[in-house]
Each structure stands twice: as structure tokens, then as C-alpha cells.
Write a protein that holds these residues in place. Sequence first.
Motif, PDB file in Angstrom:
ATOM      1  N   GLY A  83     -16.071  19.133  13.437  1.00 54.97           N
ATOM      2  CA  GLY A  83     -16.922  18.589  14.348  1.00 54.97           C
ATOM      3  C   GLY A  83     -18.518  19.507  14.067  1.00 54.97           C
TER       4      GLY A  83
ATOM      5  N   ARG B 136     -11.729  17.968  15.120  1.00 52.73           N
ATOM      6  CA  ARG B 136     -11.996  16.073  15.495  1.00 52.73           C
ATOM      7  C   ARG B 136     -11.462  16.293  14.413  1.00 52.73           C
ATOM      8  NH1 ARG B 136     -17.558  13.702  12.498  1.00 52.73           N
ATOM      9  NH2 ARG B 136     -16.122  12.341  12.142  1.00 52.73           N
ATOM     10  N   PRO B 137     -11.312  14.395  13.940  1.00 51.30           N
ATOM     11  CA  PRO B 137     -10.749  13.823  13.076  1.00 51.30           C
ATOM     12  C   PRO B 137     -11.689  13.557  12.307  1.00 51.30           C
ATOM     13  CG  PRO B 137      -9.671  13.164  15.727  1.00 51.30           C
ATOM     14  CD  PRO B 137     -11.218  14.247  15.447  1.00 51.30           C
ATOM     15  N   ILE B 138     -10.869  13.491  10.637  1.00 50.31           N
ATOM     16  CA  ILE B 138     -11.400  13.111  10.237  1.00 50.31           C
ATOM     17  C   ILE B 138     -12.309  11.424   9.720  1.00 50.31           C
ATOM     18  CG2 ILE B 138     -11.799  13.406   7.155  1.00 50.31           C
ATOM     19  CD1 ILE B 138     -10.413  16.280   7.618  1.00 50.31           C
ATOM     20  N   ALA B 139     -12.776  10.902   9.601  1.00 47.20           N
ATOM     21  CA  ALA B 139     -12.805   9.736   9.820  1.00 47.20           C
ATOM     22  C   ALA B 139     -13.123   9.521   8.343  1.00 47.20           C
ATOM     23  CB  ALA B 139     -13.808   9.016  10.617  1.00 47.20           C
ATOM     24  N   ASP B 140     -12.876   7.650   7.936  1.00 43.65           N
ATOM     25  CA  ASP B 140     -13.274   7.358   6.735  1.00 43.65           C
ATOM     26  C   ASP B 140     -14.872   7.290   6.263  1.00 43.65           C
ATOM     27  OD1 ASP B 140     -10.874   6.008   6.305  1.00 43.65           O
ATOM     28  OD2 ASP B 140     -11.289   4.349   6.834  1.00 43.65           O
ATOM     29  N   THR B 141     -15.734   7.227   7.009  1.00 41.67           N
ATOM     30  CA  THR B 141     -17.063   7.724   6.849  1.00 41.67           C
ATOM     31  C   THR B 141     -17.759   8.750   6.059  1.00 41.67           C
ATOM     32  OG1 THR B 141     -17.809   6.114   8.257  1.00 41.67           O
ATOM     33  CG2 THR B 141     -19.629   7.901   7.488  1.00 41.67           C
ATOM     34  N   ASP B 142     -16.562   9.942   6.867  1.00 48.34           N
ATOM     35  CA  ASP B 142     -16.468  11.352   6.218  1.00 48.34           C
ATOM     36  C   ASP B 142     -16.533  11.228   4.552  1.00 48.34           C
ATOM     37  OD1 ASP B 142     -17.491  11.858   9.634  1.00 48.34           O
ATOM     38  OD2 ASP B 142     -15.353  12.364   9.544  1.00 48.34           O
TER      39      ASP B 142
ATOM     40  N   GLN C  34     -15.939   8.783   2.810  1.00 47.83           N
ATOM     41  CA  GLN C  34     -17.356   8.398   1.684  1.00 47.83           C
ATOM     42  C   GLN C  34     -18.624   9.564   1.672  1.00 47.83           C
ATOM     43  OE1 GLN C  34     -17.547   4.549   3.420  1.00 47.83           O
ATOM     44  NE2 GLN C  34     -15.759   4.226   3.573  1.00 47.83           N
TER      45      GLN C  34
ATOM     46  N   ALA D 262     -17.404  18.410   8.231  1.00 39.24           N
ATOM     47  CA  ALA D 262     -16.743  16.636   8.954  1.00 39.24           C
ATOM     48  C   ALA D 262     -15.599  16.812   7.906  1.00 39.24           C
ATOM     49  CB  ALA D 262     -17.794  16.053   8.731  1.00 39.24           C
ATOM     50  N   VAL D 263     -15.526  16.707   6.900  1.00 41.30           N
ATOM     51  CA  VAL D 263     -14.009  16.046   5.734  1.00 41.30           C
ATOM     52  C   VAL D 263     -13.162  17.095   6.203  1.00 41.30           C
ATOM     53  CG1 VAL D 263     -15.770  17.656   3.932  1.00 41.30           C
ATOM     54  CG2 VAL D 263     -14.131  15.227   3.793  1.00 41.30           C
TER      55      VAL D 263
ATOM     56  N   GLY E 116     -12.375  18.701   8.533  1.00 46.08           N
ATOM     57  CA  GLY E 116     -11.804  18.684  10.451  1.00 46.08           C
ATOM     58  C   GLY E 116     -12.478  18.931  11.252  1.00 46.08           C
TER      59      GLY E 116
END
Length: 320
Positions: free
Chosen positions: A77, A100-106, A108, A72-73, A75
Motif C-alpha cells: 500500500g 498489505r494483502p493483494i485484493a481482487d480489485t488490485d 483487475q 498494490a498488485v 503487495g
Amino acid sequence: MRPSLATCRDALEMTVRAPSVHNTQPWRWRILPDRIDLYADSHRHLKATDPLARAMVVSCGAALHHMEIAFAVLGWGVQIMRFPDATDRDLLASVRFVPRPIADTDIQLAAAILLRRSDRRRFPAGELPAGSIRAIAAAGCRLGAAARQMPERFLHQLGGPMREAADRHAIDPEYCAELAAWSGCHGAASGVPARNTPAARSADELPVRAFAGPELPEFTSAPDAAQWLVVCTPNDDRSSQLRAGEATSAMLLQAARLGLASSVQSEPLGMLDLRDQIRQSALHRCAYPHIMIRVGAMPSGASPLQFTPRRCVEEVIQVA
């Protein structure tokens, strides 16, 4: 479209930071053109510690969730098919990928993979941040398991089976030989290193597993103030064990993300009668226990733990 081989290697470098029973790292990964397959490495099955191989599958589940975070980190899924081939018992999951886009939660959670340690020291008394245990339990529930927090007045429901398991193991020559082979390690790429292991605490209400050659000093001599959670599922098949491992990974990473220390305990769960006793007393026969997690807050004055070694990623992957 799938990740490049270099991306797969980078993700698996992070994946192998997952916790496992006695740090056996009982997994293998096969990189195929359209997917990555996760296999249990039965050669690393601890037959005396984990006679039914439940903890081995739980360990592989933790690695499967670490893998999801690692990709995920970067990019990607994941689409996970668990137990895709009923004729191959060691094949636990096939994983395919979508961008998939990288989210802040990924970000963290990926950072939490690098920060997490198995801290077996006594945790000092003190209030944990409000809602932290609920947040940790919720992280596991999202992966298909439940987490029962054990209030202090009910800790004896875990303590009795844990002391009985320790007593039985102390006089079991096969277990003692296996423990000696996989702990007290110096410089090995697997097993529990002596530098990260405190001395046995048989006087504690909830004694953690005693490893060989402990060298880690305790931060406090006061009674352990850990909060305990029992990770459980409604069913008791291998799929449930894998899910419990994924949930355990999510909970441990959530704890690290919140700045809390943690470790896992499974010693009595390898014995059928003691596991059933915990299921009866702590879970009221509503679910099956797979692993126990202890959580606490170490003050800034506590010595940081070193990384537990891991095998080189090249040892656990095969490129088809």
C-alpha cells in the motif's frame, strides 16, 4: 520496511504505462531508502500545447495513480504526501509504503493498465452496458475529482471551444512545430505514434486533436458515438491538477476493466478563454475543468491497437 529495489523497478515498469499529453511521459522518479519521490520533468513541458503546464501536472497525476495500482498488485500500500517541499516546484509527491494483502480489485486494475490504449477512432453507435458511465465517474470521484457526463444535447458546449482551439492551432507555427516533433512517430520511445492515430475529423461535432502523419484506419465512417465526461475539481491549484490526473487514471482503468475503449482530450483547455468558456457552459462555474474523457465500445471486429511505446524505465528513475 520498504519494497526491494527489484520490486520498485517492476512497479515502475507498470507505472510508466500511464497516459500523458502527447505521450511526453513528463515524469522522473527518485528511489530513496525510505520512499520514492515523483518529479515533473520540466524538460518535457510542451510550451505551445500546454503553456501553463497544467496538462504536464495532470499527466504526472495519472502516473501517480498507476504507481499506486502497480505497488498494490505487488503487495504494497502507499502513503502519498503531495507537494512535500514548497521550495521545489518540480517535486510533486513523496510516496512511502506499507505491506498489505493483494485484493481482487488490485489484480483487475493492474490488468487494465496492460489492456488500456488511447483509442482515438470514431466509436460506433450502440448502448453502453448499464451503469458503466456511472461506475467510471465514481472511480474518479474517489480520487478527489468530479466527472460531469455531457448529455448529447449539451455536446455543443464542448464542440464550439474544441473547433475554435483546432482553428487557432492550425495557424500557430510554434504549436504546429511542436506537434510535428511529438507526433507522427515511427519507432520512437515517446510521442504519439502514427500507427495509433486516425486522420483529423474536422467535420465531427467534437473534433479530436489532429496529429501529424495519421496512419490508423477508422472502424466506422458514421458520426462518433462517444460518451464524454469532463474531469473537474472545485479549486484550480497544482494540487487540484495532480488530483485530476489521479482521477483520470482511475476512470480510464475502470473503463478498460469494463471492456470499453477510451481516450482523452485537452486541446481547448490549454487556452484560458476557451477553458473558461467550458467552465461557464458545461460546469456552470461550479468547478474547473482539467481534461475531457471520451468513452465508447468497440466491437470485436475492430482491429486491436498496438501498445504506445514508452521509454525504458532506467531513463526515468534515479536510485539514491
